[in-house]
Write a protein that holds these residues in place. Structure first.
Motif, PDB file in Angstrom:
ATOM      1  N   LEU A  58       5.432   8.090  -4.172  1.00 22.37           N
ATOM      2  CA  LEU A  58       5.753   9.445  -3.368  1.00 22.37           C
ATOM      3  C   LEU A  58       4.185   9.598  -1.491  1.00 22.37           C
ATOM      4  CD1 LEU A  58       6.188  12.201  -5.681  1.00 22.37           C
ATOM      5  CD2 LEU A  58       7.643  10.652  -4.712  1.00 22.37           C
ATOM      6  N   ILE A  59       3.387   8.908  -1.806  1.00 19.30           N
ATOM      7  CA  ILE A  59       2.323   9.338  -0.522  1.00 19.30           C
ATOM      8  C   ILE A  59       2.514   8.221   0.114  1.00 19.30           C
ATOM      9  CG2 ILE A  59       0.012   8.514  -0.262  1.00 19.30           C
ATOM     10  CD1 ILE A  59      -0.605  11.087  -2.355  1.00 19.30           C
ATOM     11  N   ALA A 109       4.795   5.767   5.317  1.00 23.31           N
ATOM     12  CA  ALA A 109       5.143   5.090   5.745  1.00 23.31           C
ATOM     13  C   ALA A 109       6.986   5.147   6.531  1.00 23.31           C
ATOM     14  CB  ALA A 109       6.146   3.489   4.392  1.00 23.31           C
ATOM     15  N   ALA A 110       7.222   5.704   6.533  1.00 26.44           N
ATOM     16  CA  ALA A 110       8.454   7.100   6.839  1.00 26.44           C
ATOM     17  C   ALA A 110       7.733   7.606   8.120  1.00 26.44           C
ATOM     18  CB  ALA A 110       9.181   7.872   6.023  1.00 26.44           C
ATOM     19  N   TRP A 111       6.778   7.854   7.975  1.00 35.90           N
ATOM     20  CA  TRP A 111       5.772   8.593   9.210  1.00 35.90           C
ATOM     21  C   TRP A 111       5.517   7.668  10.038  1.00 35.90           C
ATOM     22  CZ3 TRP A 111       1.724   7.727  12.009  1.00 35.90           C
ATOM     23  CH2 TRP A 111       1.550   9.573  13.166  1.00 35.90           C
ATOM     24  N   ILE A 112       4.783   6.195  10.124  1.00 37.19           N
ATOM     25  CA  ILE A 112       4.971   5.580  10.602  1.00 37.19           C
ATOM     26  C   ILE A 112       6.301   4.756  11.267  1.00 37.19           C
ATOM     27  CG2 ILE A 112       3.488   3.075  10.629  1.00 37.19           C
ATOM     28  CD1 ILE A 112       1.915   3.410   8.958  1.00 37.19           C
ATOM     29  N   GLY A 113       7.214   4.821  10.217  1.00 38.03           N
ATOM     30  CA  GLY A 113       8.566   4.040  11.468  1.00 38.03           C
ATOM     31  C   GLY A 113       8.664   5.187  12.005  1.00 38.03           C
ATOM     32  N   ILE A 114       8.556   5.981  12.222  1.00 38.77           N
ATOM     33  CA  ILE A 114       8.878   6.472  13.301  1.00 38.77           C
ATOM     34  C   ILE A 114       8.381   7.223  14.432  1.00 38.77           C
ATOM     35  CG2 ILE A 114       9.563   9.606  12.902  1.00 38.77           C
ATOM     36  CD1 ILE A 114      10.160  10.417  10.575  1.00 38.77           C
ATOM     37  N   HIS A 115       7.290   7.072  14.590  1.00 33.53           N
ATOM     38  CA  HIS A 115       5.914   7.455  15.395  1.00 33.53           C
ATOM     39  C   HIS A 115       6.323   6.237  16.377  1.00 33.53           C
ATOM     40  CE1 HIS A 115       6.439  11.697  13.311  1.00 33.53           C
ATOM     41  NE2 HIS A 115       5.745  11.770  13.944  1.00 33.53           N
ATOM     42  N   ARG A 162      -0.159   8.813 -12.081  1.00 29.17           N
ATOM     43  CA  ARG A 162      -0.651   8.568 -10.642  1.00 29.17           C
ATOM     44  C   ARG A 162       0.153   7.198  -9.917  1.00 29.17           C
ATOM     45  NH1 ARG A 162      -6.991   7.737 -12.212  1.00 29.17           N
ATOM     46  NH2 ARG A 162      -7.662  10.352 -12.843  1.00 29.17           N
ATOM     47  N   THR A 163       1.293   7.034 -10.319  1.00 29.14           N
ATOM     48  CA  THR A 163       1.845   5.924  -9.737  1.00 29.14           C
ATOM     49  C   THR A 163       3.171   6.272  -9.323  1.00 29.14           C
ATOM     50  OG1 THR A 163       1.361   3.866 -11.972  1.00 29.14           O
ATOM     51  CG2 THR A 163       3.268   4.136 -10.142  1.00 29.14           C
ATOM     52  N   ILE A 164       3.506   7.686  -9.505  1.00 28.84           N
ATOM     53  CA  ILE A 164       4.367   8.489  -9.082  1.00 28.84           C
ATOM     54  C   ILE A 164       4.296   8.542  -7.689  1.00 28.84           C
ATOM     55  CG2 ILE A 164       6.102   9.759  -9.407  1.00 28.84           C
ATOM     56  CD1 ILE A 164       6.192   7.553 -11.003  1.00 28.84           C
ATOM     57  N   TRP A 165       2.731   9.368  -7.687  1.00 28.59           N
ATOM     58  CA  TRP A 165       1.436  10.056  -6.491  1.00 28.59           C
ATOM     59  C   TRP A 165       1.803   9.039  -5.879  1.00 28.59           C
ATOM     60  CZ3 TRP A 165       2.497  15.060  -5.357  1.00 28.59           C
ATOM     61  CH2 TRP A 165       2.465  15.670  -6.350  1.00 28.59           C
ATOM     62  N   SER A 166       0.937   7.915  -6.008  1.00 20.22           N
ATOM     63  CA  SER A 166       0.659   7.267  -5.177  1.00 20.22           C
ATOM     64  C   SER A 166       2.308   6.413  -4.240  1.00 20.22           C
ATOM     65  CB  SER A 166       0.077   5.499  -6.187  1.00 20.22           C
ATOM     66  OG  SER A 166      -0.228   4.443  -4.973  1.00 20.22           O
ATOM     67  N   VAL A 177       6.514  -0.712  -4.196  1.00 20.42           N
ATOM     68  CA  VAL A 177       6.845  -2.021  -2.510  1.00 20.42           C
ATOM     69  C   VAL A 177       7.650  -1.511  -1.880  1.00 20.42           C
ATOM     70  CG1 VAL A 177       6.784  -4.014  -1.938  1.00 20.42           C
ATOM     71  CG2 VAL A 177       5.311  -3.195  -3.826  1.00 20.42           C
ATOM     72  N   VAL A 178       9.469  -1.282  -2.677  1.00 20.72           N
ATOM     73  CA  VAL A 178      10.891  -1.476  -2.186  1.00 20.72           C
ATOM     74  C   VAL A 178      10.575   0.208  -1.531  1.00 20.72           C
ATOM     75  CG1 VAL A 178      13.102  -1.493  -3.023  1.00 20.72           C
ATOM     76  CG2 VAL A 178      11.614  -3.352  -4.065  1.00 20.72           C
ATOM     77  N   LEU A 179      10.619   1.127  -2.225  1.00 23.93           N
ATOM     78  CA  LEU A 179      10.486   2.752  -1.680  1.00 23.93           C
ATOM     79  C   LEU A 179       9.964   2.271  -0.397  1.00 23.93           C
ATOM     80  CD1 LEU A 179      11.088   4.800  -4.785  1.00 23.93           C
ATOM     81  CD2 LEU A 179      12.673   4.204  -3.454  1.00 23.93           C
ATOM     82  N   PRO A 180       8.613   2.120  -0.349  1.00 21.16           N
ATOM     83  CA  PRO A 180       8.026   2.786   1.075  1.00 21.16           C
ATOM     84  C   PRO A 180       8.536   1.769   2.473  1.00 21.16           C
ATOM     85  CG  PRO A 180       6.127   1.838  -0.812  1.00 21.16           C
ATOM     86  CD  PRO A 180       7.627   1.821  -1.351  1.00 21.16           C
ATOM     87  N   VAL A 181       8.686   0.234   1.698  1.00 21.13           N
ATOM     88  CA  VAL A 181       9.469  -0.387   2.661  1.00 21.13           C
ATOM     89  C   VAL A 181      10.545  -0.002   3.312  1.00 21.13           C
ATOM     90  CG1 VAL A 181      10.570  -2.592   3.099  1.00 21.13           C
ATOM     91  CG2 VAL A 181       8.418  -2.575   1.505  1.00 21.13           C
ATOM     92  N   ILE A 182      11.780   0.770   3.128  1.00 20.93           N
ATOM     93  CA  ILE A 182      13.039   1.007   3.115  1.00 20.93           C
ATOM     94  C   ILE A 182      12.933   2.292   3.794  1.00 20.93           C
ATOM     95  CG2 ILE A 182      15.308   2.214   1.836  1.00 20.93           C
ATOM     96  CD1 ILE A 182      15.166  -1.078   1.999  1.00 20.93           C
TER      97      ILE A 182
END
Length: 370
Positions: free
Chosen positions: A30-31, A36-42, A24-28, A106-111
């Motif tokens: 990835l989601i 975060a990437a979608w928000i950054g783009i749009h 679940r940690t991995i899935w959380s 934290v790091v992956l979503p922020v990046i």
């Protein structure tokens, strides 16, 4: 004989990971990274490194605080202490595995966010990584240190790092915190299960929501961090002329409160078997909605220029009410009862459902009324 310390540390890391981590940690991660990437783009929001660093620090503090209260201060931690492992090896394992979780959540979503928004340089990426991984061990030591002096030292190091980031620059703060976090790991400062800190010291309150908020440090930290995140997001959106206070939706992402019955299965069993279950759930929903309305009002009131205050409050009330109903419905129909550690409940992918419902309903209501 020289390989024995390394072997013990590896065994401790595997024991901690096996006891507290799951898929679940991995899935959380990835989601959260995808969102975060979608928000950054749009959204097209351009953020500076100071704002990103503040967000990283808050997110790391929240993540490691939940690790402290659901790992070290859980009922499962004493079982690990019975293994033939030294306290220092267990502490290093907690720092290491906790830092891995911070890297994922934290790091992956922020990046992903600042890369999609095209607001990052190589120096900024390094700063984010060093800041998060340097802060993580210190936050864990702050809540789980064996003595008051360990906890005060961790608090002083964190405050110093924050002040350096504000007064000088984030890279200097990241370097200082990285050195301090590395020293914390190498010295193997112990982390302990202190029952007084684990159970909280607040007075007994009959309200489920207020009682949890008063007695749980993890919930207090999570609530404060979400209000701060909401204010930061509102400030960024305000600079770009956004019409909606979307930062107020952040406060409903309070997973410790949204998953109260999943985290306390014995309480859920009592509520389920006693008469008038619907009344208990109704009171829980009302208290949750009131809590989120108050937090959302704080976010809106703290905006740089609180314009459109009436419509903003309507937006906050709509978001808070819909999120509370979604959370209570999930706890009533589909409570999470099969978990190894409490953090699995907190990081389950369904944690995003109340926020998504609140966002959809409040935006739809705003469009219909305008």
């Amino acid at each position: 004989m020289l390989s024995q310390p390394s072997s013990n540390s590896s065994l401790a890391a595997r024991a901690v990971a096996g006891e507290f981590l799951s898929k679940r940690t991995i899935w959380s991660s990835l989601i959260l990274t995808a969102v975060a990437a979608w928000i950054g783009i749009h959204l097209g929001v351009v953020v500076n490194l100071q704002a990103v660093s503040a967000g990283v620090f808050l997110a790391t503090a929240a993540a490691m605080s939940s690790i402290a209260w659901t790992w070290v201060h859980s009922e499962r931690w004493p079982g690990l202490t019975r293994f033939p492992l030294s306290a220092k090896d267990l502490a290093r394992a907690a720092y290491l595995v906790g830092s891995l979780v911070v890297l994922l959540e934290v790091v992956l979503p922020v990046i992903a966010f600042i890369s999609a928004a095209r607001s990052i340089t190589h120096t900024g990426a390094v700063t984010v990584i060093m800041l998060a991984l340097g802060t993580a061990p210190l936050v864990l030591l702050l809540w789980s240190g064996p003595t008051r002096w360990h906890r005060l030292g961790a608090c002083f190091a964190l405050v110093t790092g924050i002040l350096i980031g504000i007064v000088l620059n984030p890279l200097s703060a990241a370097m200082a915190l990285a050195v301090e976090g590395t020293a914390c790991f190498l010295l193997g400062f112990e982390v302990t299960d202190a029952s007084a800190r684990r159970r909280g010291t607040g007075p007994r309150i009959s309200s489920l929501v207020l009682g949890e908020l008063v007695s749980s440090r993890m919930t207090q930290i999570n609530t404060a961090a979400l209000v701060a995140f909401g204010w930061l997001l509102n400030a960024m959106l305000h600079d770009h002329g956004a019409a909606l206070p979307l930062g107020a939706v952040m406060v409903v992402q309070n997973t410790p409160l949204n998953t109260y019955f999943s985290r306390h299965p014995s309480t859920w069993l009592v509520v389920k078997t006693c008469p008038r279950t619907w009344r208990t759930l109704g009171v829980y929903a009302v208290e949750l909605a009131a809590m989120y309305t108050a937090c959302g009002a704080l976010v809106v009131a703290a905006a740089p220029v609180p314009v459109r205050l009436a419509s903003d409050i309507v937006f906050v009330v709509t978001a808070a009410s819909s999120a509370a109903l979604a959370a209570v419905l999930m706890e009533w129909r589909w409570p999470l009862l099969d978990w190894k550690s409490e953090r699995e409940v907190i990081r389950h992918p369904r944690k995003y459902v109340p926020a998504l419902v609140a966002c959809a309903v409040s935006i739809a209501f705003w469009i219909l009324t305008h």
